[in-house]
Design an enzyme around this catalytic site. Structure first.
Site, PDB file in Angstrom:
ATOM      1  N   HIS A 150       0.822  -1.207   0.000  1.00 44.77           N
ATOM      2  CA  HIS A 150       0.000   0.000   0.000  1.00 44.77           C
ATOM      3  C   HIS A 150       0.863   1.267   0.000  1.00 44.77           C
ATOM      4  CE1 HIS A 150      -3.257   2.663   1.826  1.00 44.77           C
ATOM      5  NE2 HIS A 150      -3.873   2.091   0.808  1.00 44.77           N
TER       6      HIS A 150
ATOM      7  N   LYS B 232      -3.506  11.019   4.695  1.00 40.06           N
ATOM      8  CA  LYS B 232      -3.108  10.233   5.872  1.00 40.06           C
ATOM      9  C   LYS B 232      -1.990  10.999   6.566  1.00 40.06           C
ATOM     10  CE  LYS B 232      -3.882   7.162   2.210  1.00 40.06           C
ATOM     11  NZ  LYS B 232      -4.820   6.202   2.540  1.00 40.06           N
TER      12      LYS B 232
END
Length: 429
Positions: free
Chosen positions: A170, A349
């Site tokens: 990821h 994020k």
């Protein structure tokens, strides 16, 4: 049926092989020079405290000083910076990405890589096989003809197992010539470069540009991922930048099923535990592991202003939204402030602690990112200027969001049961 699932979904055999390959890539640390940036001779790990002490001994990576950082909150800023770096590359371009779409933005990025390869630059692209399902050999053919290389990370038939869906890379990482690196939440696709999802919905994301000794650590991450994907150890890609006493102290932290300990999640929890005044956190999915949930609750109980930004029901998938809403009552009861996006899709994020420490990376605040995904982040210590820029971006986005209170939570038993059932699916989401 259980035995069949155990065979199909990767665990011990795959993990044993992944860890062995990672160790092959990590051995380079033992045979090449290492730049750690200037550290005072009389400063030891014992003299540090909290987050700084944790990162100083993190998985043989430690922290480096003398780094410069640039906050890139928009897709246009990131694309311009990445394009300039790739266009000026002289030795190599290394990229790891979860989603690589062959849409307009993806083709534009492939053209940049192909042009670099045609100039004799060593171009290596590692993309996740599941996240980049739409990327086919025909799209990569021009890059490969030019001498560039593009490989899939853990193909779905890896080592003759039908499925390796559970273990995904990821990470979003770009390193050019060992001099500049980019880390954050942006994949390669139209919405990531244009900040628009479809015709109307705004897309919110973020990246950070890194220059200085920490780029060497980012290169380490790429070398290990490349070794896992190809069984090839890259030994000639490291350049030690000149030391500098000016700049930010920075750590590169990782997590993944190939590691027994997670520097990334240790850093997240320790930073929250060290918080004295504020925690500003943004995550597209907010299905926190129990340790993270407890750390946030404890910080709020100490009087720390904890603000969380995530996605609302109009922009998030129903199952994911109900799963995260199953935790809202615990957050609100502890005094945590919750904000949901209304029309925007928030994919950033990032979090800031006490207006000093900044964390930017690829990991979502959920169980999958903690236990199953390969993730990477940078943690900047005492980076006040960067923290102010990040907090300004978060404040601007929070102003367009909707604050959630106890009155917004469902009271009907059926609705609460739906949240709870979706919460049970958290490890799979």
């Amino acid at each position: 049926f259980g035995l069949l699932l155990y065979y199909l979904l990767p665990r011990r055999l795959q993990l044993r092989r992944i860890r062995r390959l990672r160790l092959r890539g990590a051995r380079l640390r033992e045979v090449r020079p290492r730049s750690t940036g200037p550290v005072e001779a009389n400063e030891t790990r014992e003299q540090r405290s909290g987050l700084s002490a944790l990162l100083a001994g993190a998985d043989a990576t430690g922290t480096t000083r003398g780094n410069t950082l640039r906050w890139l909150p928009s897709g246009e800023e990131f694309l311009a910076a990445a394009s300039a770096a790739i266009g000026g590359a002289k030795q190599h371009v290394h990229c790891v990405v979860y989603i690589f779409r062959p849409d307009a933005a993806g083709k534009r990025f492939l053209a940049l890589l192909t042009e670099a390869a045609q100039r004799g630059v060593a171009v290596r692209l590692c993309f996740d096989s599941f996240g980049s399902l739409g990327l086919k050999s025909v799209h990569l053919e021009p890059l490969r003809r030019a001498g560039g290389r593009a490989v899939a990370f853990l193909p779905l038939l890896w080592k003759r197992r039908p499925f390796t869906i559970n273990l995904r890379n990821h990470r979003k990482l770009l390193v050019v010539d060992g001099e500049v690196g980019y880390v954050g939440g942006r994949n390669v696709g139209d919405e990531y470069f244009t900040d628009r999802l479809g015709q109307q919905r705004p897309w919110l994301d973020a990246m950070v540009e890194v220059r200085g000794p920490a780029v060497e650590r980012l290169q380490d991450v790429f070398v290990e991922d490349w070794c896992t994907a190809t069984d090839e150890v890259l030994a000639d890609t490291f350049r030690l930048p000149p030391p500098s006493r000016r700049g930010v102290e920075l750590a590169v932290v990782c997590s993944g099923p190939d590691r027994d300990e997670s520097d990334l999640w240790f850093a997240v929890v320790q930073a929250i535990n060290d918080a004295r005044t504020s925690v500003e956190l943004s995550s597209p999915y907010l299905v926190p592991p129990p340790t993270l949930l407890f750390a946030l609750q404890l910080a709020a109980a100490r009087g720390v202003a904890v603000r969380l930004q995530t996605n609302g029901p109009k922009v998030e998938a129903a199952v994911l939204y109900h799963a995260q809403r199953s935790h809202y009552r615990q957050f609100l009861a502890s005094g945590v402030e919750l904000y949901e996006s209304v029309a925007d899709y928030n994919h950033a994020k990032v979090f800031v602690v006490d207006g000093r420490h900044v964390w930017v990376g690829s990991a979502n605040m959920d169980l999958r990112s903690k236990h199953l995904n390969f993730e990477v982040a940078v943690v900047a210590l005492d980076a006040v200027e960067l923290a102010q820029q990040v907090e300004a971006t978060l404040a601007e986005r929070r102003a367009r969001a909707r604050r959630i209170t106890m009155d917004d939570l469902p009271t009907r038993p059926l609705a609460r049961a739906l949240d709870g059932v979706c919460g049970l699916l958290s490890p799979l989401l």
